[in-house]
Scaffold this motif. Structure first.
Motif, PDB file in Angstrom:
ATOM      1  N   ARG A  16      -4.330   6.553   3.190  1.00 53.43           N
ATOM      2  CA  ARG A  16      -5.243   5.463   2.840  1.00 53.43           C
ATOM      3  C   ARG A  16      -5.525   5.509   1.344  1.00 53.43           C
ATOM      4  O   ARG A  16      -6.550   6.009   0.880  1.00 53.43           O
ATOM      5  CB  ARG A  16      -6.526   5.575   3.654  1.00 53.43           C
ATOM      6  N   ILE A  17      -4.566   5.013   0.594  1.00 54.69           N
ATOM      7  CA  ILE A  17      -4.653   5.016  -0.870  1.00 54.69           C
ATOM      8  C   ILE A  17      -4.617   3.564  -1.348  1.00 54.69           C
ATOM      9  O   ILE A  17      -3.671   2.831  -1.041  1.00 54.69           O
ATOM     10  CB  ILE A  17      -3.467   5.795  -1.478  1.00 54.69           C
ATOM     11  N   ILE A  18      -5.626   3.196  -2.089  1.00 50.36           N
ATOM     12  CA  ILE A  18      -5.711   1.824  -2.607  1.00 50.36           C
ATOM     13  C   ILE A  18      -4.829   1.677  -3.852  1.00 50.36           C
ATOM     14  O   ILE A  18      -4.871   2.518  -4.743  1.00 50.36           O
ATOM     15  CB  ILE A  18      -7.169   1.493  -3.012  1.00 50.36           C
ATOM     16  N   LEU A  19      -4.056   0.583  -3.897  1.00 51.17           N
ATOM     17  CA  LEU A  19      -3.318   0.237  -5.116  1.00 51.17           C
ATOM     18  C   LEU A  19      -3.978  -1.040  -5.618  1.00 51.17           C
ATOM     19  O   LEU A  19      -3.692  -2.123  -5.122  1.00 51.17           O
ATOM     20  CB  LEU A  19      -1.841   0.014  -4.773  1.00 51.17           C
ATOM     21  N   PRO A  20      -4.881  -0.939  -6.575  1.00 45.09           N
ATOM     22  CA  PRO A  20      -5.806  -2.049  -6.819  1.00 45.09           C
ATOM     23  C   PRO A  20      -5.383  -3.035  -7.902  1.00 45.09           C
ATOM     24  O   PRO A  20      -6.058  -4.030  -8.125  1.00 45.09           O
ATOM     25  CB  PRO A  20      -7.070  -1.315  -7.274  1.00 45.09           C
ATOM     26  N   ASP A  21      -4.254  -2.759  -8.594  1.00 45.93           N
ATOM     27  CA  ASP A  21      -4.031  -3.479  -9.854  1.00 45.93           C
ATOM     28  C   ASP A  21      -3.197  -4.747  -9.747  1.00 45.93           C
ATOM     29  O   ASP A  21      -2.987  -5.416 -10.763  1.00 45.93           O
ATOM     30  CB  ASP A  21      -3.369  -2.527 -10.871  1.00 45.93           C
ATOM     31  N   THR A  22      -2.724  -5.104  -8.561  1.00 49.05           N
ATOM     32  CA  THR A  22      -1.809  -6.241  -8.475  1.00 49.05           C
ATOM     33  C   THR A  22      -2.402  -7.489  -9.142  1.00 49.05           C
ATOM     34  O   THR A  22      -1.719  -8.204  -9.869  1.00 49.05           O
ATOM     35  CB  THR A  22      -1.454  -6.547  -7.007  1.00 49.05           C
ATOM     36  N   TYR A  23      -3.694  -7.740  -8.874  1.00 45.89           N
ATOM     37  CA  TYR A  23      -4.345  -8.906  -9.492  1.00 45.89           C
ATOM     38  C   TYR A  23      -5.579  -8.476 -10.277  1.00 45.89           C
ATOM     39  O   TYR A  23      -6.584  -9.189 -10.310  1.00 45.89           O
ATOM     40  CB  TYR A  23      -4.674  -9.944  -8.405  1.00 45.89           C
TER      41      TYR A  23
END
Lengths: 430, 430
Positions: free
Chosen positions: B276-283
């Motif tokens: 459960r790792i967030i990849l937050p940078d797409t937007y």
């Protein structure tokens, strides 16, 4: 696919032999051996290992049992048919049948004589006694074995990738030297690094890298086995042991004074062309040249193996001029403690005045300096010398007193006989 | 002994295949593929190769025929029994049967779909179209092939020892980095370098060197085949393609605004713990976190893949605190453009505040910078991205506008919907 047979075979070995062939030696050893076999076959000599770098405690680093196994292995070797064929059939220095049938027959039946090994403090006393032609062939294998066992002692505790990176670093280091040499115009250089090589495989790699990197600038190797394997020129002429033993055998001072010239007179009968190379420094270069007979000035060149190389070359050039010779036709071979900067410098300095050539030794085949934490793989100064002949001690003065050897009273006598005065000391790195 | 059979077999090969297994890919591709297979299996997507480093003229360097042969070879691959067994039977992130039987059955029957290849100027246009779960598996093999063929083009003209010294230098360079990392306390680092590796064999060497050199500090590799071969942990979670495709599929702005969270809601159902790792940078990281539902703050950690890494980590720490979470229990994975100095710096900066981990990519598996005269082996910025989904273009904003992609009008729309203002540009090295 795993080659099962190779793998099983490899694991059957009792030891990993360091010297696997009697021709894994310097070419000049064989030339000199033939000369001795012809001229002084019955001389009884003693050769002895001398570690000039006493800070390297060989007996602490190398297991005596392993050392004996390696030395015993060398005693089990004899010339193979292919090696014999190569020596008999190959062209050396442009000459066919360099090795005479009687010498070859003797060599084909040779096994190296016994050795005497004893631990003295943190060093080994390793000596060889017997007839000169047999004992002299111990020099190179003995040195190679000690050098390589000392390296293995360190490598033994290293991990797999650490070892691979060590060799990667060594390759990079050597290749960078080759890149420097690529830019040296008119270079002619040979490998002289057998005796103090890191290992046989490493010397083999170094020679192949020189071939690819330098092309025709690389003129050959002193190592017969490697020359044979890669179809290269075997390179070398003669060394200090000839004048040292001839001198020890002299019955009086007059004969002593003539001994170094007698060596070359014997050589003169056998060899011509690029094999007529004077090694003048055994008892001081200046005196040797000053008193030399005129026929020596007609020889092809000179090898400079101690002292200040540029200074010695100047002395030789002046000597040739004084004797009416044209230095530009003469060959000057530098072979003492060379590395690339010195090579480039000497080439630039002398290339328009004489024919220049280099015999590159330890810093070609064993420059592992700086590659391990405490620098335990750095080369050190190990030699194996004739120390006695027919019961008399040998003496070497050299152009560098740090390379001198012999009992003090004899050193004084030789200095008097050869007229050697004060000499300049220079550090012996390797 | 020469293994004759191996030698004959080797010379029978028509090509030297770059990708030899469907699991010679990043672990997160398989995790994402299973998620897509479950949640959006019928989505029609287009993936396209994008060379951000236009100064590298791929179509001039790489022969089209060779490229086609390599791509065709990948299409001939299917999952081997051992690979299938490994995926079905292994423990990933502490969990058995990570891959469900229905997914495995589909994967076991999979062949990669057709590709479209065209030369446009000095670049190749390489695209893949079809259903999302199939097409997405082209990304890593396509990148690996282009990268390795470009390297081979240069290596082809090099001589034997030159090549050996090149790899010796590369090994030395990597090992010196490992020596730096050995001194970084509490380090946890994984290999993320499959996509832009110099070659498969080189990545394999790099992984093994990391194992030996770093011991427990090296926690695994993203490459499934290499993880399987050396019994290492396969590492990876999810990537930008999920929010990019989910976003493209959104029917209106409201659905678009929710798309990135819908991705993680789907993920939440399937995975727990360190997956459960967030990849937050797409937007844009800030907007993403500000508007995130509370359950996301309960996730294990965050992966920082663009922009200023320390700044992004600070934003995450503040966000966790604001949501009542304890940052010291959270995992921050840095994975963007890392090299050892940056790794050591980030570790020192954050180790007392969060759990820190690193995914080291291109400069682990492809740092050949400075090793060839015109630096033709330096890595460059090649990506293979989802560019359309069900006929609609995808958009990525990233925290670094140099990594943004999509049609200008859609980029403006996304910026508006996600509330992204002015962004700081930073150079994309790899």
């Amino acid at each position: 696919m795993v080659d099962i047979a190779t793998r099983v075979w490899t694991h059957k070995w009792k030891i990993d032999p360091i010297v696997r062939s009697l021709i894994d030696t310097d070419f000049y050893k064989l030339l000199m051996c033939q000369s001795v076999f012809r001229n002084r076959p019955d001389t009884q000599v003693q050769f002895s290992l001398i570690n000039r770098t006493t800070s390297v405690p060989l007996a602490d680093l190398i297991d005596e049992g392993e050392l004996r196994e390696q030395l015993d292995h060398v005693r089990s070797l004899s010339l193979s048919r292919g090696e014999s064929t190569w020596l008999r059939g190959n062209t050396f220095y442009g000459k066919r049948q360099m090795f005479r049938p009687d010498f070859m027959e003797w060599f084909e039946n040779l096994r190296l004589p016994a050795y005497h090994l004893e631990r003295i403090g943190d060093q080994y006393e390793l000596t060889f006694e017997g007839t000169w032609p047999e004992v002299m062939l111990w020099e190179i294998p003995a040195l190679s074995i000690l050098m390589e066992l000392r390296g293995r002692a360190l490598l033994h505790s290293m991990k797999k990738f650490e070892i691979q990176v060590l060799y990667a670093r060594a390759m990079t280091k050597l290749w960078e030297k080759i890149e420097v040499l690529q830019k040296v115009d008119n270079l002619r250089i040979a490998d002289f690094g057998t005796r103090r090589r890191h290992s046989h495989l490493w010397q083999d790699w170094a020679v192949q890298a020189m071939c690819e990197g330098l092309g025709e600038k690389f003129v050959g190797t002193s190592n017969c086995l490697i020359a044979k394997r890669h179809d290269l020129e075997a390179i070398g002429t003669n060394a200090h042991e000839l004048p040292m033993v001839y001198a020890a055998l002299a019955e009086d001072d007059a004969e002593l004074a003539q001994a170094p010239y007698q060596v070359l007179a014997d050589w003169h009968e056998e060899h011509d062309g690029n094999l007529r190379i004077i090694l003048p420094d055994t008892y001081g270069t200046e005196g040797f040249l000053a008193k030399a007979p005129d026929w020596l000035a007609g020889w092809t060149g000179i090898r400079i193996d101690s002292g200040d190389p540029a200074g010695a070359a100047e002395i030789a050039i002046k000597w040739w001029k004084d004797r009416g010779e044209d230095p530009s036709q003469k060959l000057v071979i530098f072979s003492d403690g060379l590395d690339v900067e010195k090579i480039a410098e000497l080439q630039a300095q002398f290339q328009d005045r004489v024919r220049v050539s280099f015999g590159w030794g330890t810093l070609l085949t064993n420059d592992f300096r700086g590659l391990t934490p405490q620098d335990q793989l750095a080369p050190f100064s190990l030699v194996c010398k004739a120390v006695a002949a027919n019961g008399r001690p040998t003496v070497k003065l050299s152009d560098n007193p740090n390379k001198a050897m012999g009992p003090a009273d004899q050193v004084e006598r030789y200095k008097r006989v050869f007229g050697v005065g004060v000499q300049e000391r220079s550090e012996v790195l390797v």
